[in-house]
Design a protein around this motif. Structure first.
Motif, short mmCIF file in Angstrom:
data_model
loop_
_atom_site.label_atom_id
_atom_site.label_comp_id
_atom_site.label_asym_id
_atom_site.label_seq_id
_atom_site.Cartn_x
_atom_site.Cartn_y
_atom_site.Cartn_z
N PHE A 3 137.21 -41.13 84.03
CA PHE A 3 136.43 -42.36 83.87
C PHE A 3 135.01 -42.16 84.42
N ALA A 4 134.89 -41.64 85.63
CA ALA A 4 133.58 -41.41 86.25
C ALA A 4 132.75 -40.40 85.45
N SER A 5 133.40 -39.40 84.90
CA SER A 5 132.70 -38.42 84.07
C SER A 5 132.14 -39.04 82.80
N MET A 6 132.91 -39.94 82.18
CA MET A 6 132.43 -40.62 80.97
C MET A 6 131.20 -41.47 81.28
N VAL A 7 131.23 -42.18 82.40
CA VAL A 7 130.11 -43.04 82.79
C VAL A 7 128.88 -42.19 83.10
N LYS A 8 129.08 -41.10 83.81
CA LYS A 8 127.97 -40.20 84.14
C LYS A 8 127.33 -39.63 82.88
N LEU A 9 128.12 -39.22 81.93
CA LEU A 9 127.60 -38.67 80.67
C LEU A 9 126.85 -39.74 79.87
N ALA A 10 127.40 -40.94 79.82
CA ALA A 10 126.73 -42.04 79.10
C ALA A 10 125.38 -42.35 79.74
N PHE A 11 125.33 -42.34 81.07
CA PHE A 11 124.07 -42.60 81.77
C PHE A 11 123.06 -41.49 81.49
N LYS A 12 123.51 -40.26 81.51
CA LYS A 12 122.63 -39.12 81.22
C LYS A 12 122.08 -39.22 79.79
N ALA A 14 121.54 -41.85 78.16
CA ALA A 14 120.69 -43.05 78.04
C ALA A 14 119.33 -42.86 78.71
N ARG A 15 119.03 -41.67 79.19
CA ARG A 15 117.80 -41.46 79.97
C ARG A 15 116.52 -41.81 79.22
N SER A 16 116.54 -41.79 77.89
CA SER A 16 115.33 -42.15 77.15
C SER A 16 114.99 -43.64 77.31
N PHE A 17 115.95 -44.42 77.80
CA PHE A 17 115.73 -45.85 78.03
C PHE A 17 115.47 -46.17 79.50
N CYS A 18 115.15 -45.16 80.31
CA CYS A 18 115.10 -45.34 81.76
C CYS A 18 114.10 -46.40 82.21
N ARG A 19 113.08 -46.68 81.42
CA ARG A 19 112.07 -47.69 81.82
C ARG A 19 112.44 -49.10 81.34
N GLU A 20 113.51 -49.20 80.58
CA GLU A 20 113.97 -50.50 80.06
C GLU A 20 115.43 -50.72 80.42
N PRO A 21 115.68 -51.32 81.59
CA PRO A 21 117.06 -51.47 82.06
C PRO A 21 118.00 -52.16 81.07
#
Length: 108
Positions: A3-12, A14-21
């Motif tokens: 579960f934590a690995s899936m969340v970490k990968l999804a966050f990684k 999504a980095r192109s959206f880092c300025r738009e929460p």
């Protein structure tokens, strides 16, 4: 855990959206909603723009953020609207934009 690995990968991813929460959390929801099964996820994301002295915060079912103004002693809460990740593949996530100064303390 998986579960934590899936969340970490999804966050990684999504980095192109880092300025738009709000966009970052919506992307993570789209990425994870079909993989979470019966699990749900709360999340909050704060972007601090040091050049403009602004902060932008979005939340998906996460508890409110507390803001302490050390000068006045005033405490305020921020709770932008957003459903938990995994509830629905398409969610609306609100952003809260504010100016900050050195007297503010942000507590998660």
């Amino acid at each position: 855990s998986l579960f934590a690995s899936m969340v970490k990968l999804a966050f990684k991813n999504a980095r192109s959206f880092c300025r738009e929460p709000s966009e970052l959390l919506q992307f993570m929801n789209q990425s994870l909603s079909s993989q979470l099964g019966s699990y749900l996820l709360t999340a909050g994301y704060l972007y601090i723009n040091t050049a403009e002295k602004t902060c932008k915060y979005s939340s998906c079912g996460h508890p409110p953020v507390l803001i302490l103004d050390r000068e006045s002693g005033e405490i305020s809460t921020w709770k932008p609207r957003g459903r938990m990740i995994g509830v629905d593949p398409e969610i609306f996530v609100e952003s809260f934009l504010f100016e900050y100064d050195r007297n503010l303390r942000i507590l998660f």
